[in-house]
Enzyme design. Sequence first.
Site, PDB file in Angstrom:
ATOM      1  N   CYS A   2       0.878  -1.182   0.000  1.00 42.26           N
ATOM      2  CA  CYS A   2       0.000   0.000   0.000  1.00 42.26           C
ATOM      3  C   CYS A   2       0.906   1.220   0.000  1.00 42.26           C
ATOM      4  O   CYS A   2       2.089   1.113   0.270  1.00 42.26           O
ATOM      5  CB  CYS A   2      -0.867   0.035   1.261  1.00 42.26           C
ATOM      6  SG  CYS A   2      -1.957  -1.353   1.393  1.00 42.26           S
ATOM      7  N   ARG A  28       1.748   1.310  -5.809  1.00 42.99           N
ATOM      8  CA  ARG A  28       1.855   0.374  -4.672  1.00 42.99           C
ATOM      9  C   ARG A  28       0.498  -0.252  -4.345  1.00 42.99           C
ATOM     10  O   ARG A  28       0.408  -1.173  -3.538  1.00 42.99           O
ATOM     11  CB  ARG A  28       2.400   1.088  -3.431  1.00 42.99           C
ATOM     12  CG  ARG A  28       3.848   1.540  -3.556  1.00 42.99           C
ATOM     13  CD  ARG A  28       4.299   2.291  -2.334  1.00 42.99           C
ATOM     14  NE  ARG A  28       4.313   1.448  -1.151  1.00 42.99           N
ATOM     15  CZ  ARG A  28       5.367   0.748  -0.741  1.00 42.99           C
ATOM     16  NH1 ARG A  28       6.481   0.784  -1.444  1.00 42.99           N
ATOM     17  NH2 ARG A  28       5.316  -0.001   0.333  1.00 42.99           N
ATOM     18  N   TRP A  75      -3.893  -1.641  -1.415  1.00 46.73           N
ATOM     19  CA  TRP A  75      -3.981  -2.917  -2.128  1.00 46.73           C
ATOM     20  C   TRP A  75      -4.622  -3.859  -1.115  1.00 46.73           C
ATOM     21  O   TRP A  75      -4.016  -4.161  -0.082  1.00 46.73           O
ATOM     22  CB  TRP A  75      -2.595  -3.414  -2.540  1.00 46.73           C
ATOM     23  CG  TRP A  75      -2.647  -4.621  -3.425  1.00 46.73           C
ATOM     24  CD1 TRP A  75      -2.846  -4.640  -4.783  1.00 46.73           C
ATOM     25  CD2 TRP A  75      -2.521  -5.991  -3.035  1.00 46.73           C
ATOM     26  NE1 TRP A  75      -2.829  -5.932  -5.249  1.00 46.73           N
ATOM     27  CE2 TRP A  75      -2.657  -6.779  -4.205  1.00 46.73           C
ATOM     28  CE3 TRP A  75      -2.319  -6.630  -1.821  1.00 46.73           C
ATOM     29  CZ2 TRP A  75      -2.589  -8.173  -4.185  1.00 46.73           C
ATOM     30  CZ3 TRP A  75      -2.249  -8.012  -1.799  1.00 46.73           C
ATOM     31  CH2 TRP A  75      -2.383  -8.778  -2.968  1.00 46.73           C
ATOM     32  N   ASN A 101       0.382   0.140   6.226  1.00 49.12           N
ATOM     33  CA  ASN A 101       0.837  -0.726   5.135  1.00 49.12           C
ATOM     34  C   ASN A 101       1.349  -2.003   5.782  1.00 49.12           C
ATOM     35  O   ASN A 101       2.110  -1.962   6.740  1.00 49.12           O
ATOM     36  CB  ASN A 101       1.953  -0.037   4.344  1.00 49.12           C
ATOM     37  CG  ASN A 101       2.549  -0.971   3.301  1.00 49.12           C
ATOM     38  OD1 ASN A 101       1.883  -1.887   2.835  1.00 49.12           O
ATOM     39  ND2 ASN A 101       3.802  -0.757   2.947  1.00 49.12           N
ATOM     40  N   GLY A 102       0.913  -3.171   5.271  1.00 50.10           N
ATOM     41  CA  GLY A 102       1.402  -4.439   5.823  1.00 50.10           C
ATOM     42  C   GLY A 102       0.229  -5.296   6.260  1.00 50.10           C
ATOM     43  O   GLY A 102      -0.895  -5.097   5.826  1.00 50.10           O
ATOM     44  N   GLU A 482      10.012 -15.054 -18.571  1.00 49.74           N
ATOM     45  CA  GLU A 482       9.869 -13.611 -18.328  1.00 49.74           C
ATOM     46  C   GLU A 482       8.912 -12.993 -19.343  1.00 49.74           C
ATOM     47  O   GLU A 482       8.050 -12.179 -18.990  1.00 49.74           O
ATOM     48  CB  GLU A 482      11.247 -12.945 -18.387  1.00 49.74           C
ATOM     49  CG  GLU A 482      11.242 -11.447 -18.263  1.00 49.74           C
ATOM     50  CD  GLU A 482      10.595 -10.927 -16.973  1.00 49.74           C
ATOM     51  OE1 GLU A 482      10.364 -11.718 -16.046  1.00 49.74           O
ATOM     52  OE2 GLU A 482      10.271  -9.732 -16.914  1.00 49.74           O
ATOM     53  N   LYS A 486       5.212 -11.071 -18.495  1.00 45.67           N
ATOM     54  CA  LYS A 486       4.841  -9.715 -18.945  1.00 45.67           C
ATOM     55  C   LYS A 486       3.450  -9.724 -19.572  1.00 45.67           C
ATOM     56  O   LYS A 486       2.600  -8.893 -19.271  1.00 45.67           O
ATOM     57  CB  LYS A 486       5.856  -9.208 -19.977  1.00 45.67           C
ATOM     58  CG  LYS A 486       7.236  -8.923 -19.448  1.00 45.67           C
ATOM     59  CD  LYS A 486       7.325  -7.744 -18.532  1.00 45.67           C
ATOM     60  CE  LYS A 486       7.457  -7.899 -17.110  1.00 45.67           C
ATOM     61  NZ  LYS A 486       8.130  -8.544 -16.181  1.00 45.67           N
ATOM     62  N   GLU A 489       0.712 -10.303 -16.919  1.00 42.84           N
ATOM     63  CA  GLU A 489       0.440  -9.293 -15.874  1.00 42.84           C
ATOM     64  C   GLU A 489      -0.065  -7.969 -16.427  1.00 42.84           C
ATOM     65  O   GLU A 489      -0.762  -7.256 -15.728  1.00 42.84           O
ATOM     66  CB  GLU A 489       1.651  -9.090 -14.969  1.00 42.84           C
ATOM     67  CG  GLU A 489       2.852  -8.460 -15.581  1.00 42.84           C
ATOM     68  CD  GLU A 489       3.949  -8.223 -14.554  1.00 42.84           C
ATOM     69  OE1 GLU A 489       3.670  -7.957 -13.380  1.00 42.84           O
ATOM     70  OE2 GLU A 489       5.118  -8.313 -14.945  1.00 42.84           O
ATOM     71  N   HIS A 505       5.868 -33.632 -24.355  1.00 46.49           N
ATOM     72  CA  HIS A 505       5.547 -34.469 -23.181  1.00 46.49           C
ATOM     73  C   HIS A 505       4.179 -34.108 -22.616  1.00 46.49           C
ATOM     74  O   HIS A 505       3.909 -34.308 -21.430  1.00 46.49           O
ATOM     75  CB  HIS A 505       6.641 -34.304 -22.121  1.00 46.49           C
ATOM     76  CG  HIS A 505       7.977 -34.763 -22.588  1.00 46.49           C
ATOM     77  ND1 HIS A 505       8.323 -36.101 -22.697  1.00 46.49           N
ATOM     78  CD2 HIS A 505       9.032 -34.057 -23.061  1.00 46.49           C
ATOM     79  CE1 HIS A 505       9.549 -36.191 -23.185  1.00 46.49           C
ATOM     80  NE2 HIS A 505      10.002 -34.982 -23.420  1.00 46.49           N
ATOM     81  N   LYS A 604       3.186  -2.915  -7.157  1.00 42.76           N
ATOM     82  CA  LYS A 604       4.590  -2.933  -7.579  1.00 42.76           C
ATOM     83  C   LYS A 604       5.464  -3.737  -6.618  1.00 42.76           C
ATOM     84  O   LYS A 604       6.396  -4.388  -7.033  1.00 42.76           O
ATOM     85  CB  LYS A 604       5.134  -1.516  -7.662  1.00 42.76           C
ATOM     86  CG  LYS A 604       6.578  -1.417  -8.123  1.00 42.76           C
ATOM     87  CD  LYS A 604       6.780  -1.973  -9.508  1.00 42.76           C
ATOM     88  CE  LYS A 604       8.228  -1.907  -9.944  1.00 42.76           C
ATOM     89  NZ  LYS A 604       8.430  -2.611 -11.240  1.00 42.76           N
TER      90      LYS A 604
END
Length: 609
Positions: A2, A28, A75, A101-102, A482, A486, A489, A505, A604
């Site tokens: 947050c 955030r 968040w 935050n947390g 990677e 991208k 997300e 397989h 982020k």
Amino acid sequence: MCGIFGYIGRRPEAVKLVVDGLKLLDYRGYDSAGYVALSEGKFISVKKVGKVAELEASLSDLLTPSNIAIAHTRWATHGKPTEINAHPHFDDQSSLTVVHNGIIENHDAIREMLQKKGIIFSSETDSEVIPQLIGYYYKGDLLKAVQKAVGKLKGAFAIVLMHKNHPDELICVARECPLAIGIGKEEMFIASDAHAFLTHTKKVIYLHSSEIAVIKRETIEAFDGNAVPITKESEDLDIDVEKISKGHFPHYMLKEIYEQPQSVSNALLSRYSDEYGTAILDELGMTDEELYKIQRIIILGCGTSFHAGLLGGYMLEERARIPVQVEISSEFRYKNPIIQENTLAIAISQSGETADTIAAMRELREKGAKIIGICNVQGSTLAREANASLFLRAGPEIGVASTKAFTSQLILLALITLRFARMRTMSQKEGKDFINALTCLPTQIRSILDHADLIEKIANKYASYENFFFLGRRFMYPTAMEGALKLKEIAYVNANAYPAGEMKHGPIALVDDKCIIVAFCSDSVTYPKILNDLMELKARNGKIIAIAPEGSRELFSIADDIIIIPRTIDELTPLLAALPAQHFAYCVAKKRGTEIDKPRNLAKSVTVG
Ligand code: AGP
């Protein structure tokens, strides 16, 4: 996870200052946002679901003058993103207010205890127990009430609080989640990340390790977790203001993609010797003897940082012949790992605040490993707790999707590889060749970006497809991971990365003419193999986009579209192949109209484990 911003000072526009500060922190978290200001003994508060922009839109032109305010962008962890769950939260007397935050891990027990005492809760969040518990202990001495309450809280948190009876102070607490205090002229700023007050001051103090600070316009009184007064030294921020603006770019992510020639140069700066063909990494704080004694390396990371770690592991084993174990932090921290003597741990984190990576690092340190951090944020928890850190020097990475941090992480891992290899297996000439390949990268990156229009054309052609495979072999497999991340997300597209050799397989069963295969073909050792892989997929009507080095003529009869990148050594090809993958994902997201810098459900920095 947050964003927090607070102001106390000479200027009577505290509300505008905290909302402006919040706008620079909204990466955030952006489920809801709110502020509280204190004016003539009264709290004025507005809370809105959605982004900070919604909160800003609700501000009336005639803002009530106030010299003290706190604000928060959320968040959601506990409780849906609703107005009632938005911060700031209050005690049930509405005498004090908190932004947090947390996560408070024992919030249920505290809520139950307080409710038994007749205290009424209004939200379903864990955060609300903080003001309620402080209000319960408050008997006139605010600092004492805070210290007592914080002693009861379990979990990781950063808190800023304001009390009606103490209009000339804000109290902050930082346990595991960061808080930066900006020192201005008769004014103080508090923020989750220091760059949010950069336009006001570059003088900063970092609060951490359960420290508490009482902040007034011109003074900061700090205490450690045992309420012992401590002195905090200020530092000067080395970030330039223009680095936290989008400039002429429509999105931070695009700006950061285009910053990569410069950020890669920055990561290399003065970290190699042409003469000796080796890396200069005095920041490691390790002698040649200590480096030479290392028998095993463990690399930790999450998301993009984990992908960088995988590539670092490939490089180190290939060139320095050191056994490397690469771990996803959230798994590793619960593994009760076996750590042999002479083990070096490398913890990779752009933000330096990823809870899982920090927890995994602490686990390793307790078991005797030496920890090197690879990080982009000075003063972050990871940077402070590692034995030594190598900084990316990439400048703030605001876009939630990591781009320039990834390529700079690879530069540092390549330099570490060079350092170890030159002590074991690599000749001076090979070292000089390796350095030459490194120093060509910024120009090569620029040449890829010069063809961004071709990448965009291909992205637009496939933007409506819903299922993608990203494939690669050897150094190209983590690169494929990677690239897939991208697209997932920021474009919300189902993209799965596989080792190309793994398709037959099982996953090949999914291939048909609605399945798009993005194939990374730049690994010299496995190039013939991936050609075979792609022919098998083409035979099943898969549509193929190949990312390949100059001269890959064989692909012209196999791939539907080809993105050509410059040739370099296998160890560094991921750095180049990442660029088209980043830009491809950006263009697909733009075509699909998603929130590129603030993709849904994400933030982020994942500061909760
Ligand atoms: C990458 O684009 C994502 N934003 C995410 O996977 C990120 O890499 C991960 O959360 C780790 O973050 P860190 O590097 O700050 O530790």
